[in-house]
Design a protein around this motif. Structure first.
Motif, short mmCIF file in Angstrom:
data_model
loop_
_atom_site.label_atom_id
_atom_site.label_comp_id
_atom_site.label_asym_id
_atom_site.label_seq_id
_atom_site.Cartn_x
_atom_site.Cartn_y
_atom_site.Cartn_z
N ALA A 122 0.19 12.81 -57.52
CA ALA A 122 -0.59 13.33 -56.39
C ALA A 122 -1.50 12.25 -55.82
O ALA A 122 -1.57 12.07 -54.60
CB ALA A 122 -1.39 14.55 -56.82
N LEU A 126 0.02 11.53 -52.36
CA LEU A 126 -0.66 12.43 -51.43
C LEU A 126 -2.08 12.00 -51.10
O LEU A 126 -2.63 12.42 -50.10
CB LEU A 126 -0.72 13.84 -52.02
N VAL A 129 -5.59 15.27 -54.01
CA VAL A 129 -5.03 15.93 -55.18
C VAL A 129 -5.21 17.45 -55.04
O VAL A 129 -6.33 17.93 -54.84
CB VAL A 129 -5.71 15.43 -56.47
#
Length: 177
Positions: A122, A126, A129
């Motif tokens: 993550a 990304l 998180v």
């Protein structure tokens, strides 16, 4: 080949940072030779990564597992080559290393490993998180270790990005210093 030449550690403007690197790492490898172009960054880099690698209470196995996972995600072969042997020495198995690129489908990782790998994925993919992923690692680690894990993941994402942006390759010849 690297996108710019590797720095010469014997130049007067590089000497202090080069000595800091040698004191920590015993030798000045490709990444550190590149960082020497910016001596304050090279010296600060050593300080930060010494803290992550040598002054953390996080287990060496988890540290090296996330470093190798980051290398796999980011396609950072230099980082993988440098840390896979350390991961094995810290307790990962060769089977786990082999399965790391597709860890989600592997039964070789326990619940802690899986929570850590999900957090690593993550943070790396990304940036933001998801709450459930953060909650899973927060249940496992005390605050200090959660910060250490987070800094390790963030730091080694930085490493892979520097390596890949500058095309740093461990097979590049280094001029004599």
């Amino acid at each position: 080949m690297a996108r710019i030449p590797y720095a010469d550690p014997s130049l007067p403007e590089h000497r202090d940072a080069a000595e800091a690197i040698r004191a920590s790492r015993k030798k000045i490898g490709h990444l550190h030779r590149m960082l020497l172009h910016a001596p304050p960054i090279a010296a600060g880099w050593i300080t930060m990564f010494d803290a992550i690698r040598w002054n953390s209470t996080l287990s060496g196995k988890l540290r090296e597992m996330v470093i190798c996972r980051i290398a796999a995600i980011n396609g950072a072969s230099y980082e993988w080559a440098a840390h896979a042997p350390i991961a094995l020495a810290e307790g990962m198995t060769q089977a786990q290393l082999d399965a790391l690129p597709a860890w989600e489908g592997s039964a070789l990782f326990d619940a802690t490993d899986r929570a850590v790998l999900a957090y690593c994925d993550a943070m790396t993919r990304l940036v933001h998180v998801p709450d459930d992923v953060a909650a899973a690692v927060r249940e496992i680690f005390p605050p200090r270790q959660l910060v250490e894990l987070t800094a390790t993941i963030a730091g080694y994402n930085c490493v892979s990005r520097v390596l890949e942006a500058l095309h740093i390759n461990g097979a590049d010849p280094l001029p004599e210093a």
